[in-house]
Motif scaffolding. Structure first.
Motif, PDB file in Angstrom:
ATOM      1  N   SER A   1       0.864  -1.174   0.000  1.00  0.00           N
ATOM      2  CA  SER A   1       0.000   0.000   0.000  1.00  0.00           C
ATOM      3  C   SER A   1       0.899   1.221   0.000  1.00  0.00           C
ATOM      4  CB  SER A   1      -0.898   0.028   1.243  1.00  0.00           C
ATOM      5  OG  SER A   1      -2.110  -0.633   1.036  1.00  0.00           O
ATOM      6  N   VAL A   2       0.598   2.168  -0.877  1.00  0.00           N
ATOM      7  CA  VAL A   2       1.356   3.415  -0.940  1.00  0.00           C
ATOM      8  C   VAL A   2       0.497   4.516  -0.335  1.00  0.00           C
ATOM      9  CG1 VAL A   2       2.511   5.080  -2.438  1.00  0.00           C
ATOM     10  CG2 VAL A   2       2.605   2.629  -2.974  1.00  0.00           C
ATOM     11  N   CYS A   3       0.865   4.938   0.871  1.00  0.00           N
ATOM     12  CA  CYS A   3       0.077   5.904   1.650  1.00  0.00           C
ATOM     13  C   CYS A   3       0.911   7.139   1.991  1.00  0.00           C
ATOM     14  CB  CYS A   3      -0.426   5.256   2.935  1.00  0.00           C
ATOM     15  SG  CYS A   3      -1.376   3.742   2.690  1.00  0.00           S
TER      16      CYS A   3
ATOM     17  N   PRO B   1       6.246   7.714  -8.227  1.00  0.00           N
ATOM     18  CA  PRO B   1       7.572   7.084  -8.230  1.00  0.00           C
ATOM     19  C   PRO B   1       7.670   5.845  -7.351  1.00  0.00           C
ATOM     20  CG  PRO B   1       7.637   9.246  -7.154  1.00  0.00           C
ATOM     21  CD  PRO B   1       6.325   9.141  -7.841  1.00  0.00           C
ATOM     22  N   ILE B   2       7.039   5.867  -6.180  1.00  0.00           N
ATOM     23  CA  ILE B   2       7.096   4.700  -5.304  1.00  0.00           C
ATOM     24  C   ILE B   2       6.304   3.540  -5.906  1.00  0.00           C
ATOM     25  CG2 ILE B   2       6.398   3.786  -3.051  1.00  0.00           C
ATOM     26  CD1 ILE B   2       7.062   6.493  -1.837  1.00  0.00           C
ATOM     27  N   SER B   3       5.121   3.833  -6.436  1.00  0.00           N
ATOM     28  CA  SER B   3       4.301   2.776  -7.042  1.00  0.00           C
ATOM     29  C   SER B   3       5.026   2.137  -8.213  1.00  0.00           C
ATOM     30  CB  SER B   3       2.962   3.358  -7.509  1.00  0.00           C
ATOM     31  OG  SER B   3       2.184   3.808  -6.422  1.00  0.00           O
TER      32      SER B   3
ATOM     33  N   GLY C   1       7.913  -6.285  -9.123  1.00  0.00           N
ATOM     34  CA  GLY C   1       6.982  -7.395  -9.262  1.00  0.00           C
ATOM     35  C   GLY C   1       5.863  -7.432  -8.237  1.00  0.00           C
ATOM     36  N   LEU C   2       5.621  -6.309  -7.552  1.00  0.00           N
ATOM     37  CA  LEU C   2       4.611  -6.284  -6.497  1.00  0.00           C
ATOM     38  C   LEU C   2       3.306  -5.654  -6.985  1.00  0.00           C
ATOM     39  CD1 LEU C   2       6.791  -5.120  -3.469  1.00  0.00           C
ATOM     40  CD2 LEU C   2       6.473  -7.419  -4.400  1.00  0.00           C
ATOM     41  N   HIS C   3       2.200  -6.158  -6.458  1.00  0.00           N
ATOM     42  CA  HIS C   3       0.908  -5.520  -6.664  1.00  0.00           C
ATOM     43  C   HIS C   3       0.862  -4.250  -5.821  1.00  0.00           C
ATOM     44  CE1 HIS C   3      -0.360  -9.221  -8.599  1.00  0.00           C
ATOM     45  NE2 HIS C   3      -0.007  -9.902  -7.522  1.00  0.00           N
ATOM     46  N   VAL C   4       0.166  -3.215  -6.322  1.00  0.00           N
ATOM     47  CA  VAL C   4       0.162  -1.924  -5.635  1.00  0.00           C
ATOM     48  C   VAL C   4      -1.254  -1.408  -5.428  1.00  0.00           C
ATOM     49  CG1 VAL C   4       0.762   0.532  -5.852  1.00  0.00           C
ATOM     50  CG2 VAL C   4       2.455  -1.225  -6.417  1.00  0.00           C
ATOM     51  N   LEU C   5      -1.540  -1.034  -4.192  1.00  0.00           N
ATOM     52  CA  LEU C   5      -2.725  -0.247  -3.857  1.00  0.00           C
ATOM     53  C   LEU C   5      -2.230   1.147  -3.521  1.00  0.00           C
ATOM     54  CD1 LEU C   5      -5.653   0.330  -3.117  1.00  0.00           C
ATOM     55  CD2 LEU C   5      -5.243  -0.710  -0.878  1.00  0.00           C
ATOM     56  N   CYS C   6      -2.561   2.118  -4.370  1.00  0.00           N
ATOM     57  CA  CYS C   6      -2.064   3.488  -4.188  1.00  0.00           C
ATOM     58  C   CYS C   6      -3.199   4.401  -3.751  1.00  0.00           C
ATOM     59  CB  CYS C   6      -1.455   3.987  -5.499  1.00  0.00           C
ATOM     60  SG  CYS C   6      -0.801   5.674  -5.416  1.00  0.00           S
ATOM     61  N   GLU C   7      -2.920   5.233  -2.767  1.00  0.00           N
ATOM     62  CA  GLU C   7      -3.914   6.200  -2.331  1.00  0.00           C
ATOM     63  C   GLU C   7      -4.160   7.243  -3.425  1.00  0.00           C
ATOM     64  OE1 GLU C   7      -6.203   7.112  -0.244  1.00  0.00           O
ATOM     65  OE2 GLU C   7      -6.096   5.132   0.689  1.00  0.00           O
ATOM     66  N   LYS C   8      -5.254   7.981  -3.282  1.00  0.00           N
ATOM     67  CA  LYS C   8      -5.602   9.020  -4.250  1.00  0.00           C
ATOM     68  C   LYS C   8      -5.033  10.374  -3.790  1.00  0.00           C
ATOM     69  CE  LYS C   8      -8.101  10.549  -1.017  1.00  0.00           C
ATOM     70  NZ  LYS C   8      -7.746  11.831  -0.364  1.00  0.00           N
ATOM     71  N   PRO C   9      -4.865  11.320  -4.707  1.00  0.00           N
ATOM     72  CA  PRO C   9      -4.876  11.154  -6.147  1.00  0.00           C
ATOM     73  C   PRO C   9      -3.686  10.301  -6.566  1.00  0.00           C
ATOM     74  CG  PRO C   9      -4.002  13.307  -5.595  1.00  0.00           C
ATOM     75  CD  PRO C   9      -4.471  12.688  -4.321  1.00  0.00           C
ATOM     76  N   MET C  10      -3.850   9.477  -7.583  1.00  0.00           N
ATOM     77  CA  MET C  10      -2.827   8.494  -7.911  1.00  0.00           C
ATOM     78  C   MET C  10      -1.506   9.131  -8.334  1.00  0.00           C
ATOM     79  SD  MET C  10      -4.156   7.012 -11.601  1.00  0.00           S
ATOM     80  CE  MET C  10      -2.757   5.914 -11.852  1.00  0.00           C
TER      81      MET C  10
ATOM     82  N   VAL D   1       1.207  -6.998 -12.942  1.00  0.00           N
ATOM     83  CA  VAL D   1       0.755  -6.858 -11.557  1.00  0.00           C
ATOM     84  C   VAL D   1      -0.497  -5.984 -11.504  1.00  0.00           C
ATOM     85  CG1 VAL D   1       3.050  -7.183 -10.570  1.00  0.00           C
ATOM     86  CG2 VAL D   1       2.298  -4.872 -11.189  1.00  0.00           C
ATOM     87  N   GLN D   2      -1.178  -6.049 -10.366  1.00  0.00           N
ATOM     88  CA  GLN D   2      -2.376  -5.258 -10.150  1.00  0.00           C
ATOM     89  C   GLN D   2      -2.012  -3.858  -9.668  1.00  0.00           C
ATOM     90  OE1 GLN D   2      -4.859  -6.607 -11.285  1.00  0.00           O
ATOM     91  NE2 GLN D   2      -5.343  -8.641 -10.518  1.00  0.00           N
ATOM     92  N   LEU D   3      -2.720  -2.869 -10.197  1.00  0.00           N
ATOM     93  CA  LEU D   3      -2.629  -1.492  -9.707  1.00  0.00           C
ATOM     94  C   LEU D   3      -4.039  -1.038  -9.385  1.00  0.00           C
ATOM     95  CD1 LEU D   3      -1.306   1.267  -9.159  1.00  0.00           C
ATOM     96  CD2 LEU D   3      -1.544   1.753 -11.625  1.00  0.00           C
ATOM     97  N   MET D   4      -4.295  -0.789  -8.104  1.00  0.00           N
ATOM     98  CA  MET D   4      -5.604  -0.305  -7.664  1.00  0.00           C
ATOM     99  C   MET D   4      -5.428   1.045  -6.990  1.00  0.00           C
ATOM    100  SD  MET D   4      -8.511  -2.188  -5.337  1.00  0.00           S
ATOM    101  CE  MET D   4      -9.875  -1.254  -4.606  1.00  0.00           C
ATOM    102  N   ILE D   5      -6.405   1.936  -7.199  1.00  0.00           N
ATOM    103  CA  ILE D   5      -6.386   3.267  -6.592  1.00  0.00           C
ATOM    104  C   ILE D   5      -7.443   3.323  -5.487  1.00  0.00           C
ATOM    105  CG2 ILE D   5      -6.409   5.740  -7.035  1.00  0.00           C
ATOM    106  CD1 ILE D   5      -4.259   4.083  -8.586  1.00  0.00           C
TER     107      ILE D   5
END
Length: 345
Positions: free
Chosen positions: A71-73, A81-83, A90-99, A118-122
């Protein structure tokens, strides 16, 4: 028993403390393996409660830990840049908004996810709030006919009462936040309206200004007028200048009546029909930053489900970019004092 999904949380401020971390901890399928924050004490506090390793450099965490997802918080300027670094690892990422802080950054995130499989979810949680889900169900039923207009708002007294940094923290610094109330609140309601109406915003005009907050170089208030592709016209307010309390309401005006959302605490969805009938629904509330308002967002569960199921997440990067583009266009429209078309994606 299947292997647990090992998750690292990058940025251990309020959104991680109140939403991401406890929602991961509640899932038997997840192991909270690492916490990273430039302020080491925050990461240590999280690790002390949930276990896991402590880091102050996310790059070291990505290199050392055998993670499946993060999770990128962090502050907004660091999201892209972190995402991207995490997805390249190779990691799935859940990024906070705004992306991201630009369309180019958002496109880079989406491309990196695609290239690395990989998955990218916002983290747009408004779509998952029970009153909004119910309202969309009613709209989809068709009994109210076409939506003609709307108004939506997300407003409270500002992040100084919510952020771990308090007054003067990163939310109020343009270099780190990129935008103020528009990025904190406006992008949420933009995403909600797009999702509820199932169409894109085509034109936007905006007044964006700093009305009350001191020692900040980002806006604390924005009032937008929006037109959708089919011609629905509505307004959106994002503000840190509502004292006291919070407004997270939406009204959808349709041919056959209107739906009022998150105005009545007891009945978060109320339908007024043109035949005089009124329908009231108790369907759970909308999460708020106020005491007692930290209801489960549903975002973490949806993210983990997409990883386990191998399917596109509920709010993929492409959706996050479309909502971001509306905000970017609104900022430009405010600066130029005109109505602008939202670039197609």
């Amino acid at each position: 028993m299947s292997k647990k999904i090992r998750v690292g949380v990058i940025g251990n401020g309020s959104i991680a403390i109140h939403r991401h971390i406890p929602e991961y901890a509640a899932l038997d399928s997840v192991e909270l393996a690492a916490f990273c924050d430039t302020e080491e004490s925050r990461a240590r506090d999280a690790a002390r409660q949930h276990g896991g390793k402590v880091y102050t450099d996310y790059r070291e965490m990505l290199q050392v830990e055998d993670l499946d997802a993060v999770s990128v918080c962090t502050p907004n300027a660091d999201h892209a840049p972190i995402s991207i670094d995490a997805m390249k690892a190779g990691l799935h990422v859940l990024c906070e908004k705004p992306m991201a802080t630009s369309r180019e950054e958002a496109e880079g995130m989406i491309q990196t996810a695609r290239e690395n499989g990989v998955q990218l979810m916002i983290g747009h949680n408004q779509r998952l709030m029970p009153p909004h889900v119910k309202a969309k169900e009613i709209l989809s039923g068709g009994s109210l006919g076409r939506v003609l207009s709307f108004r939506t708002a997300f407003a409270h007294g500002g992040p100084e009462g919510w952020s771990v940094e308090g007054p003067g923290g990163w939310f109020f610094q343009k270099e780190r936040a990129f935008v103020g109330a528009m990025g904190d609140l406006g992008v949420h309601k933009t995403d909600l309206i797009r999702w509820l109406l199932e169409e894109e915003i085509s034109e936007v005009g905006a007044f964006v200004d700093t009305l009350d907050k001191e020692k900040t170089d980002v806006e604390d208030h924005a009032a937008l007028i929006l037109r959708t592709e089919s011609g629905i016209i509505g307004t959106l307010t994002a503000s840190w200048t509502h004292y006291p309390g919070e407004d997270n309401s939406t009204v959808l005006y349709c041919e056959g009546g209107h739906i009022r959302i998150a105005e009545d605490p007891e009945h978060p969805v109320v339908v007024h029909r043109t035949d005089g009938t009124v329908e009231k629904y108790k369907v759970g509330g909308v999460a708020t930053n106020e005491e007692g308002g930290q209801t489960e967002s549903g975002v973490i569960q949806a993210f983990i489900d997409s990883i386990q199921g191998g399917y596109e997440p509920l709010v993929p990067g492409t959706e996050g970019m479309k909502s971001l583009q509306v905000i970017l266009t609104a900022l430009e429209a405010s600066e130029k004092r005109t109505i602008l078309r939202v670039p197609s994606l």
